[in-house]
Scaffold this motif. Structure first.
Motif, short mmCIF file in Angstrom:
data_model
loop_
_atom_site.label_atom_id
_atom_site.label_comp_id
_atom_site.label_asym_id
_atom_site.label_seq_id
_atom_site.Cartn_x
_atom_site.Cartn_y
_atom_site.Cartn_z
N SER A 314 1.12 -1.18 -0.05
CA SER A 314 -0.13 0.04 0.07
C SER A 314 0.90 1.18 -0.05
O SER A 314 0.43 2.21 -0.55
N GLU A 315 1.96 1.14 0.47
CA GLU A 315 2.85 2.28 0.73
C GLU A 315 3.89 2.59 -0.57
O GLU A 315 4.13 3.60 -1.09
N ASN A 316 4.30 1.34 -1.16
CA ASN A 316 5.24 1.39 -2.29
C ASN A 316 4.76 0.51 -3.51
O ASN A 316 5.53 0.62 -4.29
N GLY A 317 3.65 0.23 -3.54
CA GLY A 317 2.93 -0.47 -4.72
C GLY A 317 3.23 0.25 -5.77
O GLY A 317 3.82 -0.25 -6.92
N PRO A 318 2.57 1.56 -5.97
CA PRO A 318 2.78 2.26 -7.44
C PRO A 318 4.10 2.37 -7.78
O PRO A 318 4.25 2.00 -9.08
N ASP A 319 5.00 2.67 -7.08
CA ASP A 319 6.40 3.02 -7.64
C ASP A 319 6.98 1.66 -8.01
O ASP A 319 7.71 1.31 -8.73
N VAL A 320 6.82 0.63 -7.51
CA VAL A 320 7.48 -0.76 -7.37
C VAL A 320 7.05 -1.15 -8.61
O VAL A 320 7.65 -1.78 -9.62
N LEU A 321 5.63 -1.10 -9.03
CA LEU A 321 4.88 -1.43 -10.29
C LEU A 321 5.29 -0.69 -11.34
O LEU A 321 5.67 -1.60 -12.53
N PHE A 322 5.67 0.44 -11.27
CA PHE A 322 6.25 1.14 -12.66
C PHE A 322 7.51 0.96 -12.74
O PHE A 322 8.09 0.81 -13.85
N ASN A 323 8.34 0.80 -11.65
CA ASN A 323 9.85 0.36 -11.81
C ASN A 323 9.77 -1.14 -12.39
O ASN A 323 10.78 -1.42 -13.39
N LEU A 324 8.98 -1.90 -12.11
CA LEU A 324 9.08 -3.18 -12.77
C LEU A 324 8.78 -3.24 -14.05
O LEU A 324 9.28 -3.97 -14.95
N VAL A 325 7.86 -2.53 -14.43
CA VAL A 325 7.29 -2.27 -15.84
C VAL A 325 8.66 -1.80 -16.53
O VAL A 325 9.02 -2.44 -17.78
N ILE A 326 9.24 -0.75 -16.17
CA ILE A 326 10.17 -0.26 -16.64
C ILE A 326 11.57 -1.53 -16.97
O ILE A 326 12.11 -1.51 -18.29
N PHE A 327 11.71 -1.98 -15.89
CA PHE A 327 12.39 -3.09 -15.83
C PHE A 327 12.35 -4.06 -17.01
O PHE A 327 13.53 -4.53 -17.78
#
Length: 577
Positions: A314-327
């Motif tokens: 809930s705290e880091n989900g959006p950033d993690v998802l975006f970085n994962l897509v870029i990765f």
């Protein structure tokens, strides 16, 4: 009904006698009558058949009680060496009879509540069962004291006596667990008959918690000690004392795990919270069944983990998802580029007109494509916040070393690949290659590091090894020791052959199969030569060679057999003037 009363009285007397209070068996009374409730014909139907079966069960129990009571009476008159064994057998059979009595009580509890037979037996057992729990705990205390006594005695013994006493202590510990199980069944049977069992349950709960805490402490101590011993054994696997201590700790640890499992099972039957001990079993028991014993604990662990994961997402989900897509996108792009580079390198090699081998083309294509993929991986890692400074520094150093060595090491890489693929030798093998011999200590695609027996280090390029004969001395688990011994022409051949056979047969490292070969081999200039060819494990080769050679010299001297050495006789003839 008097048969029921007499059976209960005998069992109580037996268990009480086992706790040290010797009493005389109660006198048998008159046979049961219809008024006592044993006239099954008057009861009729299914209940009559069930009561008939219960009466047969009572008869069998009564026979067992009489046998154990007679055994108890003979203990004091038995030889001293046999008394403890008889006590153990008496206790074991007493708890077996108690188990059968509890089964009987449970069967009676299944009768209808308005059944006269049930009411009469319940009234009788309400008084007789009142003191049975105290007797069981007295027996448990006596067994615990005997465990402590014999455990202390075992520490002062050695060899077979120590092992035998430790085995007996193990049996006493199992018997103590049976006493706990018997008390738990007694509680169940009393409740089945509608009798009070709270005091007995509370006493058993206290006993179980104390025993569980003791076992939990031992498990944690032995587990930590065993982990430390195993770590030290990895660094010093030749330490026999440490290995023996680790085996003993592992055995004791496994026994305590099994005992704690039993205690936890009894606690669950009494609705006692055992989650703390189940958690310890999860950590310490290698074969502990999560499905059967740890469902609640395991579910709670999963719930805690899931709650923590949801909070973090809930705290880091959006950033993690975006970085994962870029990765993922960066990796996909560079994977496509890597394939293009591979194809371009192959086409360039084909059009260059140079006579390149297929292996070289594949190596160049793989290196080029791999370099592109490494760059893509580094860029993808940078997108998710991983620092590339240390990684790039290491990559730069490695690239410099590889680039500097490529002028002479391309063949070594190819040869190293063939060696790793076909594995003609491995680390710690004794090999002889290109005039060098020793133990292989390190292997890479470029070279092989060999340590000689006089502790010299040799680094041999793989291209020289692969292009020459490779002799792997230790590839096989068994080797033949080739030796030759000569005797004088004047010595007894049969005697010498017998001595050689005795020496070879007596050596502990010589294998029975394949059979050793001892034969008269040749007739030399000054000796009759025997070949001696025993088979040994590869690790025992030199010890067997040296031991047998030394023993042959000693035995030949003792037997008067001569080991000749080359001699030349010169005859001087003086001519007359």
């Amino acid at each position: 009904m008097f048969r029921v009363c007499r059976l209960i009285g005998l069992i109580l007397l037996l268990v009480a006698a086992a706790s040290g209070a010797a009493q005389e068996p109660q006198a048998a009374g008159p046979p049961a009558t219809a008024e006592s409730g044993t006239n099954t014909a008057a009861l009729g139907g299914v209940n009559a058949e069930r009561i008939d079966a219960l009466q047969q069960q009572l008869a069998r129990l009564e026979e067992g009680v009489v046998e154990v009571t007679a055994l108890d009476a003979r203990i004091e008159g038995a030889p001293e060496l046999d008394r403890e064994a008889l006590r153990f057998r008496r206790d074991e059979r007493s708890f077996q009879l108690l188990e059968r009595l509890d089964e009987l009580a449970l069967a009676v509890g299944e009768l209808p509540t308005d059944e006269p037979f049930r009411r009469q037996i319940t009234q009788l057992l309400e008084n007789e069962y009142a003191s049975l729990g105290d007797v069981i705990f007295a027996r448990t205390l006596d067994i615990t004291e005997r465990i402590a006594k014999f455990s202390e005695e075992a520490e002062s013994l050695e060899g077979a006596q120590k092992i035998a006493l430790q085995a007996y202590v193990y049996g006493l510990k199992a018997l103590r667990l049976k006493s706990y199980q018997g008390a738990a069944r007694l509680i169940e049977s009393r409740r089945a008959l509608g009798l009070a069992a709270d005091d007995l349950a509370e006493t058993l709960r206290s006993e179980l918690l104390l025993r569980a805490e003791t076992l939990a402490g031992r498990l944690e101590f032995h587990g930590a000690a065993l982990t430390e011993m195993q770590a030290r054994l990895k660094d010093n696997d030749s330490n026999a004392d440490l290995a023996d201590a680790a085996r003993r700790f592992a055995s004791s640890h496994a026994e305590d795990v099994d005992r704690l499992k039993t205690i936890v099972g009894i606690m669950d039957s009494l609705d006692v919270d055992s989650s703390a001990y189940k958690s310890i079993l999860l950590q310490q028991g290698n074969d502990f069944s999560v499905k059967d014993f740890e469902r609640d604990v395991f579910v709670e662990v999963l719930r805690d983990g899931w709650r923590s994961l949801r909070q973090w997402l809930s705290e880091n989900g959006p950033d993690v998802l975006f970085n994962l897509v870029i990765f993922v996108l960066v990796l996909l792009v560079f994977r496509f580029l890597s394939r293009l580079v591979r194809r371009a390198v192959v086409l360039a090699c084909d059009r260059s007109g140079a006579q390149m081998s297929t292996l070289l083309k594949d190596v160049l294509a793989s290196v080029s494509g791999g370099a592109v993929m490494v760059m893509g991986l580094l860029m993808a890692l940078s997108q998710i916040g991983i620092s590339l400074g240390p990684m790039l520094a290491g990559l730069g150093v490695a690239g410099f070393i590889v680039g500097f060595a490529l002028q002479d090491t391309l063949g070594n890489f190819a040869a190293g690949g063939m060696i790793l693929l076909y594995r003609p030798y491995d680390v710690d093998d004794y090999i002889e290659v290109t005039g060098a011999s020793g133990l292989v200590k390190k292997m890479s695609l470029v070279s092989t590091t060999i340590t000689t027996f006089d502790n010299q280090t040799l680094v041999v390029p793989n291209s020289k090894i692969w292009g020459d004969v490779i002799k792997n001395v230790t590839a096989q688990k068994v080797r033949r020791v080739d030796m030759q011994f000569g005797i004088s022409y004047s010595d007894d051949i049969a005697q010498a052959e017998r001595v050689l056979q005795d020496i070879v047969a007596a050596h502990e490292a010589v294998l029975k199969q394949p059979e050793p070969v001892i034969r008269l081999h040749s007739l030399g200039d000054s000796s009759v030569n025997f070949i001696v060819r025993p088979w040994v494990r590869t690790a025992d080769y030199w010890s067997a060679y040296w031991d047998i050679t030394r023993e042959v010299k000693v035995r030949f001297d003792e037997e008067g057999i001569t080991i000749p050495f080359p001699q030349r006789e010169v005859h001087y003839v003086q001519e007359k003037a």
